[in-house]
Every structure is written in structure tokens, then in C-alpha cells.
Design an enzyme around this catalytic site. Structure first.
Site, PDB file in Angstrom:
ATOM      1  N   CYS A 197       0.875  -1.171   0.000  1.00 30.74           N
ATOM      2  CA  CYS A 197       0.000   0.000   0.000  1.00 30.74           C
ATOM      3  C   CYS A 197       0.915   1.225   0.000  1.00 30.74           C
ATOM      4  O   CYS A 197       1.790   1.350   0.864  1.00 30.74           O
ATOM      5  CB  CYS A 197      -0.873  -0.039   1.257  1.00 30.74           C
ATOM      6  SG  CYS A 197      -1.896   1.415   1.448  1.00 30.74           S
ATOM      7  N   CYS A 210      -2.997  15.259   2.378  1.00 30.21           N
ATOM      8  CA  CYS A 210      -4.114  15.041   1.464  1.00 30.21           C
ATOM      9  C   CYS A 210      -5.042  16.247   1.545  1.00 30.21           C
ATOM     10  O   CYS A 210      -5.252  16.802   2.617  1.00 30.21           O
ATOM     11  CB  CYS A 210      -4.873  13.775   1.848  1.00 30.21           C
ATOM     12  SG  CYS A 210      -6.197  13.355   0.695  1.00 30.21           S
ATOM     13  N   CYS A 258      -4.380   4.741   7.019  1.00 33.59           N
ATOM     14  CA  CYS A 258      -3.888   5.906   6.320  1.00 33.59           C
ATOM     15  C   CYS A 258      -3.492   7.089   7.216  1.00 33.59           C
ATOM     16  O   CYS A 258      -4.322   7.673   7.892  1.00 33.59           O
ATOM     17  CB  CYS A 258      -5.070   6.272   5.438  1.00 33.59           C
ATOM     18  SG  CYS A 258      -4.772   7.412   4.189  1.00 33.59           S
TER      19      CYS A 258
HETATM   20  N1  SAH Z   1      -7.725   9.240  -1.257  1.00 34.91           N
HETATM   21  C1  SAH Z   1      -7.973   7.866  -1.595  1.00 34.91           C
HETATM   22  C2  SAH Z   1      -7.008   6.924  -0.903  1.00 34.91           C
HETATM   23  C3  SAH Z   1      -7.124   7.045   0.584  1.00 34.91           C
HETATM   24  S1  SAH Z   1      -6.834   5.736   1.699  1.00 34.91           S
HETATM   25  C4  SAH Z   1      -9.402   7.515  -1.245  1.00 34.91           C
HETATM   26  O1  SAH Z   1     -10.089   8.337  -0.656  1.00 34.91           O
HETATM   27  O2  SAH Z   1      -9.847   6.410  -1.607  1.00 34.91           O
HETATM   28  C5  SAH Z   1      -7.788   4.378   1.265  1.00 34.91           C
HETATM   29  C6  SAH Z   1      -9.059   4.147   2.070  1.00 34.91           C
HETATM   30  O3  SAH Z   1      -8.832   4.126   3.485  1.00 34.91           O
HETATM   31  C7  SAH Z   1     -10.117   5.189   1.803  1.00 34.91           C
HETATM   32  O4  SAH Z   1     -11.329   4.543   1.528  1.00 34.91           O
HETATM   33  C8  SAH Z   1     -10.169   5.926   3.115  1.00 34.91           C
HETATM   34  O5  SAH Z   1     -11.402   6.555   3.304  1.00 34.91           O
HETATM   35  C9  SAH Z   1      -9.908   4.809   4.115  1.00 34.91           C
HETATM   36  N2  SAH Z   1      -9.525   5.271   5.462  1.00 34.91           N
HETATM   37  C10 SAH Z   1      -8.907   6.416   5.807  1.00 34.91           C
HETATM   38  N3  SAH Z   1      -8.741   6.486   7.157  1.00 34.91           N
HETATM   39  C11 SAH Z   1      -9.262   5.356   7.675  1.00 34.91           C
HETATM   40  C12 SAH Z   1      -9.409   4.844   9.001  1.00 34.91           C
HETATM   41  N4  SAH Z   1      -8.950   5.517  10.051  1.00 34.91           N
HETATM   42  N5  SAH Z   1     -10.016   3.630   9.169  1.00 34.91           N
HETATM   43  C13 SAH Z   1     -10.436   2.936   8.087  1.00 34.91           C
HETATM   44  N6  SAH Z   1     -10.333   3.357   6.823  1.00 34.91           N
HETATM   45  C14 SAH Z   1      -9.761   4.563   6.601  1.00 34.91           C
END
Ligand code: SAH
Length: 374
Positions: free
Chosen positions: A127, A134, A357
Site C-alpha cells: 500500500c 491530502c 492511512c
Molecule cells: N484518497 C484515496 C485513498 C485514501 S486511503 C481515497 O479516498 O480512496 C484508502 C481508504 O482508506 C479510503 O477509503 C479511506 O477513506 C480509508 N480510510 C482512511 N482512514 C481510515 C481509518 N482511520 N479507518 C479505516 N479506513 C480509513
């Protein structure tokens, strides 16, 4: 020396940064094949030396030119003089009991991003981050709490992949890539596509685009551009809510876009790539995990061939969101399954190492603390 056709850097200098501390050599992972060929030709070396160097980088796991034993010593010295293979450093590495490894990568300008290696059966998935911070502002996510600093270059994205590859034993290969680290990959399409071109090239990491997933908050024009690239990557769209009212609260960019245009762009992507769509839905206790939300979601997805990836929230310190309890998770799942939606409940891997993330960067205190979102 001629200027190398290095891919255009997307970063700007960091104010107050000590210019002398910045690397003076070129990041080799930012140099195109053509660029390397020209550089070699200027010094009288044949083009096949470029192939050898690439083989050392992507298959041979070399982290210095000295180990490239089939290159002439003079060339190795010249390469060392001009290029860095890696320009970042590993600020922190954490390993979870399930074999998940996470690296907090400190970039040459001091910015930090995270990347993760996940082991699941034969799979060796990584990943990777696409931006420092962001700009999307999803209210539950640690990555965007302080906004975005800059896009990563092709080389910085590839360096994350190689650093994770180097953590595998020699007989194991990387099998899958997900662009689900820090940042919005579709807000950095040039950097992401250039890095993925190398990742899927048989002379690069040789990973089929069918094993590469780009996760996006859902930016319709960029989804169309991705489709126009003609490479059948998997697309995962972070939906997180079944209606605009709730989605706009959780995913603020939705205020300017709206669910329908996002779904329509996803449908166009599906039509042109033939790849199955994935929607992601982070389950936040008491926020988007109700039976009503599940039923509404089944109506939104009706008629679409999709995989619904439901992810129980991984709590972020200082944010007022929580993981739903087991009962509401299984109720949510049952409602989706009963309506015929393909559902995958993502196994939680690496929780204890802040694998969600942006969490590691945050918890290491490298960026300022903010008061909880209200
Ligand atoms: N900007 C992209 C990639 C981000 S990370 C996107 O929005 O898809 C990938 C996934 O992890 C996204 O669906 C995001 O919403 C999720 N995510 C972010 N923080 C998280 C958390 N604390 N717990 C679970 N999923 C999370």
C-alpha cells in the site's frame, strides 16, 4: 553535463529549508529509460547497460551501484557520482504480529509519507502513498488533517515500492499494489501513472495492472483521464455514505461533486476498462452504519456489478469516530448480502501498528496536533 530528461518534479522548495541539506544528485528512479540511455551514450556506454541497471534496481534489489557487479567499475563510479538510487530514509519501521510491516518514509525535503507491506497467504501486497498529506479532508482520516503539502514524484512513489520489496526474502515477490496510502492518487495522476508504468513493466516490477488498484475519493474528470490511459487498473471508489447529505459531511469534496456524477464516472470506467468496480465504505459507529444506511446503499448499488469493500473504522486519536460494534457490523453485512451485493469485509491487518492511512505519521508527532474535529 547535459540536463537529464528527468520527469518534472511536482514539488516546490520548502521555505526555510536548508538548501545544502537537499540532495545534489539526481534521483535515478525519476529518470526515464530514454534519459538513462542518453546519459550512458554521452559517456560512450552501450544501451544494454541501461537494461542491466534496471535489472539490478527492480529484480536485483540493489541499493547501491557498487553491488552492480556486472557493470564496469568506471561506470559504477560515474553512476555513484551522478545519481542516488534512494533519496529518502526510513524514519520508523513497525511490524505487526500478522506480518504487516509499515515504513514511515522521510523524504529528501523532510516530508513524511507511509507505506505498508501486507502478507496474506501467497499474496505480498503493498500500500503506497501518492502525496504528502491530502487535500480531500475526509473527516475521519488522519492523512488529511493538515491538508496537502505536495505531490510525490514518480521516483518517490517507486522508492516506497522498492523499500517494501527489499523487506521480502529473496524467493518472494511483490504480487499486488494498492494506491491507498496517504493522499489522493487521482490528484497526482502524472506521478502515479508514471510510477505504475514502471511497476507493471516486465522490466520493472512486472506486476499486472489487474493486480494494481487505485483508490479514489471519486474525482470524475480524473477518473475519465485514467480510463483514457487505457490501462486496466482496478478502481476503488471511496463512497462511505449512500446519500449526498451524509457523504458531504464525511467526504467534504462531495459538496462540489455529488454522488451521482461519481457513480456515473465509475460506470464509464467500468464500461471502458472491463474491470470490476470496488466501492469502499468505512463503517463509523453511529454515523453511517445504520440499517437505513445499508438499505439505501443497496438501492444505490442496484443494477451495478460491484464489490463492496466494507472497512470497520480504525480509530484515529483525537477524532470523535469509533468502530461499530460486532452486531451492527454483521447487521450491515447481512442487509447488503441479502440484496445480492457482493460484499467483502476487509480483514483488519496491522491495527496495532497504526496501519490506517496517515496514522503512523501523526502518532509519531511529526506534524502538529490538532483539536478534535467537531
Ligand atoms: N484518497 C484515496 C485513498 C485514501 S486511503 C481515497 O479516498 O480512496 C484508502 C481508504 O482508506 C479510503 O477509503 C479511506 O477513506 C480509508 N480510510 C482512511 N482512514 C481510515 C481509518 N482511520 N479507518 C479505516 N479506513 C480509513
Amino acid at each position: 553535463m547535459t540536463s537529464l530528461p528527468v520527469l518534472p518534479p511536482t514539488q516546490t522548495a520548502v521555505p526555510g529549508d536548508d538548501a545544502d541539506a537537499r540532495p545534489r544528485k539526481v534521483h535515478l528512479l525519476n529518470v526515464t529509460d530514454e534519459g538513462l540511455k542518453d546519459w550512458l551514450a554521452e559517456r560512450g556506454y552501450p544501451a544494454f547497460r541501461g537494461k542491466q541497471i534496471r535489472r539490478w534496481l527492480f529484480s536485483g534489489r540493489a541499493d547501491s551501484f557498487e553491488t552492480m557487479s556486472d557493470l564496469p567499475a568506471k561506470l559504477r563510479a560515474e553512476l555513484t557520482e551522478s545519481f542516488d538510487i534512494f533519496q529518502a530514509s526510513e524514519a520508523h519501521v513497525s511490524t505487526s504480529r500478522d506480518g504487516t510491516e509499515k515504513i514511515l518514509v522521510r523524504l529528501a525535503d523532510g516530508g513524511e509519507v507511509e507505506c505498508v507491506l501486507l502478507r496474506d497467504g501467497d499474496r505480498r501486497s503493498i500500500c503506497v502513498s501518492s502525496q504528502v498529506g491530502c487535500a480531500m479532508g475526509c473527516v475521519f482520516c488522519a492523512s488529511g488533517l493538515d491538508g496537502v503539502d505536495r505531490n510525490l514524484t514518480r521516483g518517490e512513489i517507486l522508492e516506497q515500492m522498492l523499500r517494501l520489496q527489499h523487506r521480502l526474502p529473496a524467493e518472494e515477490r511483490l504480487s499486488h499494489i494498492v494506491m491507498m496510502g496517504m493522499g489522493e492518487p487521482l490528484a497526482n495522476l502524472p506521478g502515479v501513472l508514471a510510477a505504475l508504468d514502471v511497476a507493471r513493466n516486465p522490466e520493472g516490477l512486472g506486476i499486472s495492472p489487474r493486480r494494481i488498484t487505485i483508490s479514489t475519493v471519486g474525482l470524475p474528470p480524473a477518473i475519465d483521464k485514467l480510463a483514457a490511459s487505457g490501462v486496466p487498473y482496478n478502481l476503488a471508489v471511496s463512497l462511505h455514505a449512500p446519500n449526498d447529505e451524509l457523504r458531504s459531511q464525511l467526504v467534504p469534496v462531495n459538496q462540489k461533486i455529488g454522488i451521482e456524477p461519481v457513480l456515473a464516472a465509475a460506470d464509464r470506467y467500468f464500461a471502458s476498462s472491463g474491470r470490476r468496480l470496488t466501492f469502499e465504505y468505512v463503517l463509523l459507529g453511529g454515523v453511517n452504519d445504520s440499517e437505513a444506511c445499508a438499505h439505501e446503499l443497496t438501492r444505490v448499488l442496484r443494477g451495478r456489478t460491484v464489490m463492496m469493500n466494507v472497512i470497520p473504522y480504525n480509530p484515529v486519536e483525537g477524532l470523535p469516530y469509533r468502530t461499530p460494534n460486532k452486531e451492527s457490523i454483521s447487521r450491515f453485512r447481512q442487509i447488503l448480502e441479502a440484496s445480492g451485493v457482493n460484499v467483502m469485509f476487509r480483514q483488519r491487518k496491522g491495527d496495532e501498528i497504526d496501519a490506517a492511512c496517515g496514522q503512523l505519521r501523526r502518532n509519531r508527532g511529526s506534524i502538529g496536533e490538532k483539536s478534535p474535529a467537531t
